[in-house]
Design a protein around this motif. Structure first.
Motif, PDB file in Angstrom:
ATOM      1  N   LEU A  84       0.858  -1.180   0.000  1.00 30.32           N
ATOM      2  CA  LEU A  84       0.000   0.000   0.000  1.00 30.32           C
ATOM      3  C   LEU A  84       0.895   1.232   0.000  1.00 30.32           C
ATOM      4  O   LEU A  84       1.636   1.461   0.958  1.00 30.32           O
ATOM      5  CB  LEU A  84      -0.921   0.004   1.230  1.00 30.32           C
ATOM      6  CG  LEU A  84      -1.845  -1.204   1.393  1.00 30.32           C
ATOM      7  CD1 LEU A  84      -2.698  -1.046   2.634  1.00 30.32           C
ATOM      8  CD2 LEU A  84      -2.727  -1.387   0.161  1.00 30.32           C
ATOM      9  N   PRO A 111      -2.261   8.510  -3.572  1.00 32.60           N
ATOM     10  CA  PRO A 111      -3.594   7.987  -3.881  1.00 32.60           C
ATOM     11  C   PRO A 111      -3.562   6.969  -5.013  1.00 32.60           C
ATOM     12  O   PRO A 111      -2.700   7.002  -5.885  1.00 32.60           O
ATOM     13  CB  PRO A 111      -4.363   9.245  -4.300  1.00 32.60           C
ATOM     14  CG  PRO A 111      -3.657  10.369  -3.621  1.00 32.60           C
ATOM     15  CD  PRO A 111      -2.207   9.980  -3.633  1.00 32.60           C
ATOM     16  N   LEU A 126      -4.738   3.419  -4.096  1.00 34.54           N
ATOM     17  CA  LEU A 126      -4.508   2.112  -3.477  1.00 34.54           C
ATOM     18  C   LEU A 126      -5.176   1.027  -4.321  1.00 34.54           C
ATOM     19  O   LEU A 126      -6.160   1.275  -5.021  1.00 34.54           O
ATOM     20  CB  LEU A 126      -5.086   2.084  -2.063  1.00 34.54           C
ATOM     21  CG  LEU A 126      -4.488   3.037  -1.028  1.00 34.54           C
ATOM     22  CD1 LEU A 126      -5.151   2.816   0.326  1.00 34.54           C
ATOM     23  CD2 LEU A 126      -2.980   2.869  -0.924  1.00 34.54           C
ATOM     24  N   TYR A 163      -9.944  -2.652  -0.381  1.00 32.82           N
ATOM     25  CA  TYR A 163     -11.240  -2.250   0.152  1.00 32.82           C
ATOM     26  C   TYR A 163     -12.228  -3.407   0.175  1.00 32.82           C
ATOM     27  O   TYR A 163     -12.282  -4.207  -0.768  1.00 32.82           O
ATOM     28  CB  TYR A 163     -11.838  -1.117  -0.697  1.00 32.82           C
ATOM     29  CG  TYR A 163     -11.057   0.169  -0.619  1.00 32.82           C
ATOM     30  CD1 TYR A 163     -11.321   1.105   0.380  1.00 32.82           C
ATOM     31  CD2 TYR A 163     -10.035   0.434  -1.535  1.00 32.82           C
ATOM     32  CE1 TYR A 163     -10.593   2.286   0.450  1.00 32.82           C
ATOM     33  CE2 TYR A 163      -9.306   1.609  -1.461  1.00 32.82           C
ATOM     34  CZ  TYR A 163      -9.588   2.532  -0.463  1.00 32.82           C
ATOM     35  OH  TYR A 163      -8.858   3.691  -0.392  1.00 32.82           O
ATOM     36  N   TRP A 206      -9.138   2.435  -8.956  1.00 31.61           N
ATOM     37  CA  TRP A 206      -7.911   3.064  -8.482  1.00 31.61           C
ATOM     38  C   TRP A 206      -7.359   4.097  -9.462  1.00 31.61           C
ATOM     39  O   TRP A 206      -6.829   5.130  -9.041  1.00 31.61           O
ATOM     40  CB  TRP A 206      -6.859   2.003  -8.144  1.00 31.61           C
ATOM     41  CG  TRP A 206      -6.224   1.289  -9.308  1.00 31.61           C
ATOM     42  CD1 TRP A 206      -6.601   0.117  -9.854  1.00 31.61           C
ATOM     43  CD2 TRP A 206      -5.062   1.720 -10.028  1.00 31.61           C
ATOM     44  NE1 TRP A 206      -5.765  -0.231 -10.893  1.00 31.61           N
ATOM     45  CE2 TRP A 206      -4.800   0.740 -11.014  1.00 31.61           C
ATOM     46  CE3 TRP A 206      -4.207   2.814  -9.951  1.00 31.61           C
ATOM     47  CZ2 TRP A 206      -3.733   0.838 -11.911  1.00 31.61           C
ATOM     48  CZ3 TRP A 206      -3.142   2.915 -10.832  1.00 31.61           C
ATOM     49  CH2 TRP A 206      -2.923   1.936 -11.800  1.00 31.61           C
ATOM     50  N   ARG A 264      -9.551   7.066  -9.136  1.00 31.89           N
ATOM     51  CA  ARG A 264      -9.364   7.598  -7.780  1.00 31.89           C
ATOM     52  C   ARG A 264      -8.107   8.453  -7.690  1.00 31.89           C
ATOM     53  O   ARG A 264      -8.093   9.525  -7.058  1.00 31.89           O
ATOM     54  CB  ARG A 264      -9.288   6.430  -6.796  1.00 31.89           C
ATOM     55  CG  ARG A 264      -9.481   6.832  -5.344  1.00 31.89           C
ATOM     56  CD  ARG A 264      -9.316   5.638  -4.418  1.00 31.89           C
ATOM     57  NE  ARG A 264      -9.845   4.418  -4.993  1.00 31.89           N
ATOM     58  CZ  ARG A 264      -9.169   3.272  -5.030  1.00 31.89           C
ATOM     59  NH1 ARG A 264      -7.942   3.215  -4.549  1.00 31.89           N
ATOM     60  NH2 ARG A 264      -9.721   2.203  -5.558  1.00 31.89           N
ATOM     61  N   LEU A 319      -8.217  12.377  -6.619  1.00 28.89           N
ATOM     62  CA  LEU A 319      -7.495  12.945  -5.475  1.00 28.89           C
ATOM     63  C   LEU A 319      -6.537  14.032  -5.922  1.00 28.89           C
ATOM     64  O   LEU A 319      -6.325  15.023  -5.211  1.00 28.89           O
ATOM     65  CB  LEU A 319      -6.760  11.846  -4.714  1.00 28.89           C
ATOM     66  CG  LEU A 319      -7.468  11.203  -3.512  1.00 28.89           C
ATOM     67  CD1 LEU A 319      -7.684  12.215  -2.404  1.00 28.89           C
ATOM     68  CD2 LEU A 319      -8.778  10.552  -3.909  1.00 28.89           C
ATOM     69  N   SER A 351     -13.503   5.196  -0.384  1.00 31.47           N
ATOM     70  CA  SER A 351     -12.118   5.270  -0.848  1.00 31.47           C
ATOM     71  C   SER A 351     -11.600   6.701  -0.991  1.00 31.47           C
ATOM     72  O   SER A 351     -10.430   6.974  -0.682  1.00 31.47           O
ATOM     73  CB  SER A 351     -11.969   4.533  -2.186  1.00 31.47           C
ATOM     74  OG  SER A 351     -12.778   5.132  -3.191  1.00 31.47           O
ATOM     75  N   GLU A 363      -8.434   7.942   1.303  1.00 26.39           N
ATOM     76  CA  GLU A 363      -7.137   8.295   0.719  1.00 26.39           C
ATOM     77  C   GLU A 363      -6.832   9.788   0.864  1.00 26.39           C
ATOM     78  O   GLU A 363      -5.668  10.184   0.851  1.00 26.39           O
ATOM     79  CB  GLU A 363      -7.084   7.809  -0.721  1.00 26.39           C
ATOM     80  CG  GLU A 363      -7.159   6.288  -0.778  1.00 26.39           C
ATOM     81  CD  GLU A 363      -6.867   5.678  -2.135  1.00 26.39           C
ATOM     82  OE1 GLU A 363      -6.089   6.284  -2.904  1.00 26.39           O
ATOM     83  OE2 GLU A 363      -7.418   4.598  -2.416  1.00 26.39           O
ATOM     84  N   TRP A 364      -7.858  10.611   0.997  1.00 23.79           N
ATOM     85  CA  TRP A 364      -7.641  12.004   1.373  1.00 23.79           C
ATOM     86  C   TRP A 364      -6.962  12.063   2.738  1.00 23.79           C
ATOM     87  O   TRP A 364      -5.970  12.774   2.932  1.00 23.79           O
ATOM     88  CB  TRP A 364      -8.983  12.739   1.405  1.00 23.79           C
ATOM     89  CG  TRP A 364      -8.951  14.106   2.031  1.00 23.79           C
ATOM     90  CD1 TRP A 364      -8.959  14.398   3.368  1.00 23.79           C
ATOM     91  CD2 TRP A 364      -8.903  15.371   1.345  1.00 23.79           C
ATOM     92  NE1 TRP A 364      -8.935  15.759   3.556  1.00 23.79           N
ATOM     93  CE2 TRP A 364      -8.893  16.375   2.337  1.00 23.79           C
ATOM     94  CE3 TRP A 364      -8.880  15.732   0.008  1.00 23.79           C
ATOM     95  CZ2 TRP A 364      -8.857  17.736   2.020  1.00 23.79           C
ATOM     96  CZ3 TRP A 364      -8.851  17.091  -0.314  1.00 23.79           C
ATOM     97  CH2 TRP A 364      -8.833  18.078   0.690  1.00 23.79           C
ATOM     98  N   ARG A 383      -5.246   9.733   4.268  1.00 29.55           N
ATOM     99  CA  ARG A 383      -3.922   9.112   4.248  1.00 29.55           C
ATOM    100  C   ARG A 383      -2.856  10.030   3.671  1.00 29.55           C
ATOM    101  O   ARG A 383      -1.660   9.793   3.851  1.00 29.55           O
ATOM    102  CB  ARG A 383      -3.963   7.806   3.437  1.00 29.55           C
ATOM    103  CG  ARG A 383      -4.591   6.629   4.183  1.00 29.55           C
ATOM    104  CD  ARG A 383      -4.702   5.410   3.274  1.00 29.55           C
ATOM    105  NE  ARG A 383      -3.408   4.961   2.796  1.00 29.55           N
ATOM    106  CZ  ARG A 383      -2.663   4.009   3.358  1.00 29.55           C
ATOM    107  NH1 ARG A 383      -3.090   3.402   4.452  1.00 29.55           N
ATOM    108  NH2 ARG A 383      -1.506   3.653   2.828  1.00 29.55           N
TER     109      ARG A 383
END
Length: 489
Positions: free
Chosen positions: A290, A294, A296, A301, A310, A313, A317, A337, A341-342, A344
């Motif tokens: 991981l 952004p 992942l 999930y 992904w 995504r 992001l 998601s 990821e925001w 993270r």
């Protein structure tokens, strides 16, 4: 404990926070303190009554009174009231005659009232280690500054305010448990990630697990090492070496080591209540990788299929552009998601996810915990009604970014998101339907921004060969809200 380990060497001096413009009051009590505040690595040149009567925030270690420097001892001897936890107050000798006040539970809402009640009398607040590093110092300073109407980033809204004495608060740090742990292990502090489990969810550790990284966990109690070991095993990092350092700086300081996969019962798990856990991260093969950026893997999930894939995504992001401390509203969370990821992207990033279906809301919360951001707030509700509730909720700040992944064509959803968005904030909306795409085209004509079509194809077997299988195209609208534009403009 190795006899060759070094112990902390006293106090390095007084640090005071230096700020100007503290003109208002924290009740009548704080109004009697001096104006401004100063942070420094030395004592003030002018010993004034205002400095002596400032709120002293004093770091104390497990070595208690013996580990305090002269300035900290003097402040405690002059104080009429000392506030701290029962453990901290018990470290003070009988020579301290001040009234001792224990922090109540819950702590946060009690800080400002207690300061208002006792500040004028001559107040000292005890903190563990460095008060301004995962300590009570933040709450105390925020309460003093907030009651005075002071923005700590710009005391009077300008950058030209001169720094001046005397202070309203004086911070006197003790070596923190983080510094002491790194000193014992020979780890450079700047190379270590720190996760606090004190009043926080230990699952945040999951976002810091990478091969070869060093992590310190500030334990909540004696049970935290076992919880950390279980989390490491569950995440495929059971080979990681754990070092539990107990009562750092005290005569009874202790050290226990072992692999997380072996940390089950026995002497290893008999940790003291005050402990710090040092983790040398080592995964066990095979562990899904991981990354930090952004995008992942979709397999990270738990989902019923309602998941922003992904590739899309990652682009989404990038358009949302998270920055430290910012807040995202994710409307139509699906599997969570985007919000996950925001968060993270940086430990201080925050997100609120709105999801109409209860089963998906539960899945979002589970995904957030598994991926190391248990602080993701999940709100069950239907847009735009639930958005109005968010806008009026005192716990919800104005969002810096909004993502609309569902409910785009529902009347009032885009309008509510746009009105709530902070000036200068970003709004991003994705869709795969022609009806929603037409809406995005119209919105761009009214509000500007950028339209992008994302088309992704993946190579898949066709008989004995490979061929491209296209996914549904995604139309994305991204726009930055100017300071002077409303939805009806």
């Amino acid at each position: 404990m190795s006899a060759g380990w070094l112990t902390a060497q006293g106090q390095e001096g007084v640090r005071e926070a230096r700020w100007a413009g503290l003109a208002a009051t924290l009740g009548r009590a704080v109004s009697q303190l001096g104006s401004g505040a100063v942070t420094s690595n030395r004592q003030p040149d002018v010993a004034s009554e205002s400095v002596r009567r400032a709120v002293h925030i004093i770091g104390i270690g497990a070595d208690g009174w013996e580990g305090l420097g002269d300035p900290a001892r003097e402040a405690l001897q002059e104080a009429r009231v000392v506030i701290g936890s029962p453990r901290q107050l018990d470290l003070l000798p009988a020579v301290i005659t001040a009234t001792r006040v224990t922090w109540p539970t819950p702590l946060r809402p009690a800080v400002a009232p207690l300061l208002a009640e006792h500040a004028a009398a001559g107040l000292a607040v005890l903190a563990s280690g460095d008060p301004m590093h995962f300590g009570i110092g933040r709450l105390v300073v925020d309460a003093l500054a907030g009651a005075a109407g002071l923005d700590l980033e710009s005391p009077d809204g300008t950058d030209s305010t001169p720094w001046r004495w005397p202070p309203r608060w004086v911070v006197q740090p003790h070596p923190s448990s983080i510094s002491l742990a790194c000193a014992r292990l020979g780890w450079p502090v700047e190379d270590v990630d720190v996760v606090s489990a004190v009043g926080r969810d230990v699952r945040a550790l999951a976002a810091r697990l990478f091969a070869g990284r060093r992590v310190l966990v500030l334990s909540a109690d004696a049970d935290t090492p076992a919880q950390v070991a279980q989390l490491l095993r569950d995440r495929g990092f059971g080979a990681s070496r754990m070092t539990v350092l107990g009562d750092l700086g005290a005569p009874q300081e202790s050290c226990r080591q072992g692999r997380a996969q072996e940390w089950i019962g026995g002497e290893q798990s008999d940790a003291p209540r005050l402990n710090v856990i040092a983790i040398a991260c080592q995964p066990q093969a095979p562990v899904p990788r991981l990354g930090m950026v952004p995008g992942l893997p979709d397999a990270a999930y738990e989902t019923d299929g309602q998941l922003t894939k992904w590739e899309v995504r990652a682009v989404t992001l990038a358009a949302l552009a998270p920055a430290p401390g910012e807040l995202l509203w994710d409307v139509g969370g699906g599997s969570g998601s985007i919000g996950i990821e925001w968060m993270r992207a940086h430990p201080s990033c925050r997100a609120i996810t709105l999801e109409a279906r209860a089963d998906r809301a539960a899945a979002i919360a589970a995904n957030a915990g598994n991926l190391g951001v248990p602080g993701l707030r999940v709100v069950s509700g239907q847009a735009p009604t639930a958005l109005a509730g968010l806008a009026g909720d005192v716990r919800s700040e104005v969002p810096d970014a909004v993502f609309i992944g569902g409910g785009l064509t529902a009347p009032g959803v885009v309008e509510a998101c746009w009105e709530a968005l902070r000036p200068g904030g970003r709004l991003v909306a994705n869709t795969v339907t022609l009806e929603s795409e037409a809406l995005l085209v119209a919105l761009r004509a009214r509000l500007g921004g950028r339209l992008t079509r994302l088309e992704v194809s993946r190579a898949e077997p066709i008989g004995g060969y490979l061929g491209w299988r296209p996914a549904r195209p995604v139309t994305q609208w991204s726009v930055r809200k100017p300071a002077d534009v409303r939805m009806g403009a």
